[in-house]
Write an enzyme that holds these catalytic residues in place. Structure first.
Site, short mmCIF file in Angstrom:
data_model
loop_
_atom_site.label_atom_id
_atom_site.label_comp_id
_atom_site.label_asym_id
_atom_site.label_seq_id
_atom_site.Cartn_x
_atom_site.Cartn_y
_atom_site.Cartn_z
N HIS A 12 18.22 3.74 4.63
CA HIS A 12 18.16 5.15 5.06
C HIS A 12 19.60 5.62 5.29
O HIS A 12 20.22 5.29 6.30
CB HIS A 12 17.36 5.29 6.35
CG HIS A 12 17.22 6.70 6.84
ND1 HIS A 12 16.03 7.23 7.26
CD2 HIS A 12 18.13 7.70 6.98
CE1 HIS A 12 16.21 8.48 7.63
NE2 HIS A 12 17.48 8.79 7.47
N HIS A 14 22.56 8.99 4.71
CA HIS A 14 22.94 10.35 4.31
C HIS A 14 24.34 10.29 3.72
O HIS A 14 25.30 9.97 4.41
CB HIS A 14 22.95 11.28 5.53
CG HIS A 14 21.59 11.43 6.14
ND1 HIS A 14 20.71 12.42 5.76
CD2 HIS A 14 20.94 10.69 7.06
CE1 HIS A 14 19.58 12.28 6.44
NE2 HIS A 14 19.70 11.24 7.24
N LYS A 98 10.63 11.60 0.56
CA LYS A 98 10.87 11.76 1.99
C LYS A 98 10.09 12.93 2.56
O LYS A 98 10.18 14.05 2.03
CB LYS A 98 12.38 11.97 2.24
CG LYS A 98 12.76 12.26 3.69
CD LYS A 98 12.64 11.03 4.58
CE LYS A 98 12.86 11.36 6.05
NZ LYS A 98 14.17 10.95 6.53
N HIS A 135 9.99 11.14 8.43
CA HIS A 135 10.65 11.48 9.70
C HIS A 135 9.53 11.73 10.69
O HIS A 135 8.85 12.76 10.63
CB HIS A 135 11.55 12.71 9.55
CG HIS A 135 12.29 13.03 10.81
ND1 HIS A 135 13.63 12.83 10.95
CD2 HIS A 135 11.85 13.49 12.01
CE1 HIS A 135 14.01 13.16 12.19
NE2 HIS A 135 12.94 13.57 12.84
N HIS A 173 13.67 5.39 11.14
CA HIS A 173 14.39 5.39 12.43
C HIS A 173 13.46 5.43 13.64
O HIS A 173 13.49 6.38 14.43
CB HIS A 173 15.43 6.51 12.50
CG HIS A 173 15.00 7.85 11.94
ND1 HIS A 173 13.83 8.46 12.28
CD2 HIS A 173 15.60 8.68 11.05
CE1 HIS A 173 13.73 9.60 11.64
NE2 HIS A 173 14.79 9.76 10.88
N ASP A 245 20.64 5.40 8.97
CA ASP A 245 20.61 6.85 9.23
C ASP A 245 22.03 7.34 9.52
O ASP A 245 22.22 8.32 10.26
CB ASP A 245 19.67 7.21 10.38
CG ASP A 245 19.28 8.69 10.36
OD1 ASP A 245 19.55 9.37 9.35
OD2 ASP A 245 18.73 9.17 11.37
O1 DOR Z 1 20.37 12.57 13.53
C1 DOR Z 1 19.96 12.88 12.43
N1 DOR Z 1 20.77 13.36 11.46
N2 DOR Z 1 18.64 12.78 12.19
C2 DOR Z 1 18.09 13.23 11.07
O2 DOR Z 1 16.90 13.13 10.94
C3 DOR Z 1 18.92 13.91 10.05
C4 DOR Z 1 20.31 13.52 10.13
C5 DOR Z 1 21.24 14.43 9.35
O3 DOR Z 1 20.94 14.72 8.19
O4 DOR Z 1 22.28 14.82 9.88
ZN ZN Z 2 18.13 10.51 8.36
#
Ligand code: DOR
Ligand code: ZN
Length: 343
Positions: A12, A14, A98, A135, A173, A245
């Site tokens: 997971h 970003h 997702k 999520h 998460h 995450d």
């Molecule tokens: O803390 C987070 N940041 N939780 C999420 O679900 C998304 C993520 C983000 O994309 O910044």
């Molecule tokens: Zn995330």
């Protein structure tokens, strides 16, 4: 002390896009072989074509000879075409879909308002064995932010499990004992655990002044929940695996009157986890958590490459911030010295 592990994956992650992607991509590829790439860009990665283009942008930025493999996901909307998803899965363009409840988190406005409206997609996914990453928080404004995960289990996950017993679900998460207990009890269900939720509780966020770099969603919970997460991660149970995450936002966007949710932990995740597992007397379970359980649930082989973690006598120095073309991104501070490093 030294330990050698199968090269880990991040289930997971970003990576964002553009200058941010360029700045932070090496922080993941240094240690990890593969990652499940979250689709919550602006605009989101909704179609197989979007995923192909995004994957190409990531691969273009990999240094020559880097064999990091981005595993793409689609952002489920109420307009998602089940046939497009099936085609993307068949051609291995994507590894998962997702589900963001609309409004639950960063860039989730195009997410799902009513799960009934995406049942044809979920039915197709169950049929072809494509995992759904979830999520797991309700967005009902009347539900307290600390209770949103538990409410989601009861009101969304349990009914969905009954409707589609074959659908592979990853509860992303997980932050509560409720989540751990639910995942343990449910067939075809696994969970990712983040680095930061294994280390911080809500006191870290709120005691002695508000710490915006510990603000993320789901929000960190009380210590009893953190202990349940550590127990799950260090147990070796194949239902639990690493999904950092790691979610970069620039410092001005975090250090603000209305700061963004996200903890950036790509750079020091493996040293943090070695510390947590050593503390729990479970270093022998670290490889299962970071390198074996995830691929097994996704139906993929583990990486063939290895990494070595070495423990040194003096603290390892990490940069406080990663500089990107978009601005500085503060690295997760575990609030204890780290003695492990990846070599
Ligand atoms: O803390 C987070 N940041 N939780 C999420 O679900 C998304 C993520 C983000 O994309 O910044
Ligand atoms: Zn995330």
């Amino acid at each position: 002390m030294r330990i050698t592990l199968t090269r880990p994956d991040d289930w997971h992650l970003h990576l964002r896009d553009g200058d941010m992607l360029k700045g932070i991509l090496p922080e993941t590829t240094r240690d990890f072989g593969r990652a499940i790439i979250m689709p919550n860009l602006v605009p989101p990665v909704v179609t197989s074509f979007d995923a192909l283009q995004y994957r190409a942008r990531i691969i273009d930025l990999l240094p020559e000879g880097d064999d990091f493999l981005p595993l793409m996901t689609l952002y489920l909307t109420e307009g998602t075409d089940p046939e497009d998803v099936a085609m993307a899965a068949k051609t291995r363009t994507i590894s998962a879909v997702k589900l963001y409840p609309a409004g639950a988190t960063t860039n989730s406005d195009s997410g799902v308002k009513d799960i009934d409206n995406v049942m044809p997609v979920l039915e197709k996914m169950a049929e072809i064995g494509l995992p759904l990453c979830v999520h797991g928080e309700v967005t009902d404004p009347s539900v307290d932010i600390f209770d949103r995960e538990a409410a989601f289990i009861e009101h969304v996950l349990m009914p969905l499990r009954t409707r589609l017993p074959e659908l592979k679900i990853i509860m992303e998460h997980v932050t509560t004992k409720d989540g751990v207990d639910y995942v343990n009890s449910a067939a075809n269900t696994a969970a990712t655990l983040t680095t930061h939720h294994l280390i911080i509780n809500r006191n870290h966020l709120l005691v002695g002044g508000i710490k915006p770099h510990y603000y993320c969603l789901p929000i960190a919970k009380r210590e009893t929940h953190r202990l349940a997460l550590v127990q799950a991660a260090t147990s070796g149970n194949p239902k639990f695996f690493l999904g950092t995450d790691s979610a970069p936002h620039t410092d001005p966007n975090k250090e603000s009157a209305c700061g963004c949710a996200g903890v950036f932990s790509a750079t020091n995740t493996m040293p943090c986890l070695a510390h947590v597992f050593e503390d729990a007397g479970a270093l022998d379970k670290l490889e299962a958590f970071t390198s074996l359980n995830g691929p097994a649930f996704y139906g993929l082989p583990p990486n063939t490459a290895k990494i070595t973690l070495t423990q040194q006598d003096t603290p390892v120095v990490f940069p406080a911030k990663i500089e990107t073309g978009d601005g500085p991104v503060t690295l997760f501070n575990p609030d204890f010295p780290l003695f492990w490093r990846v070599s």
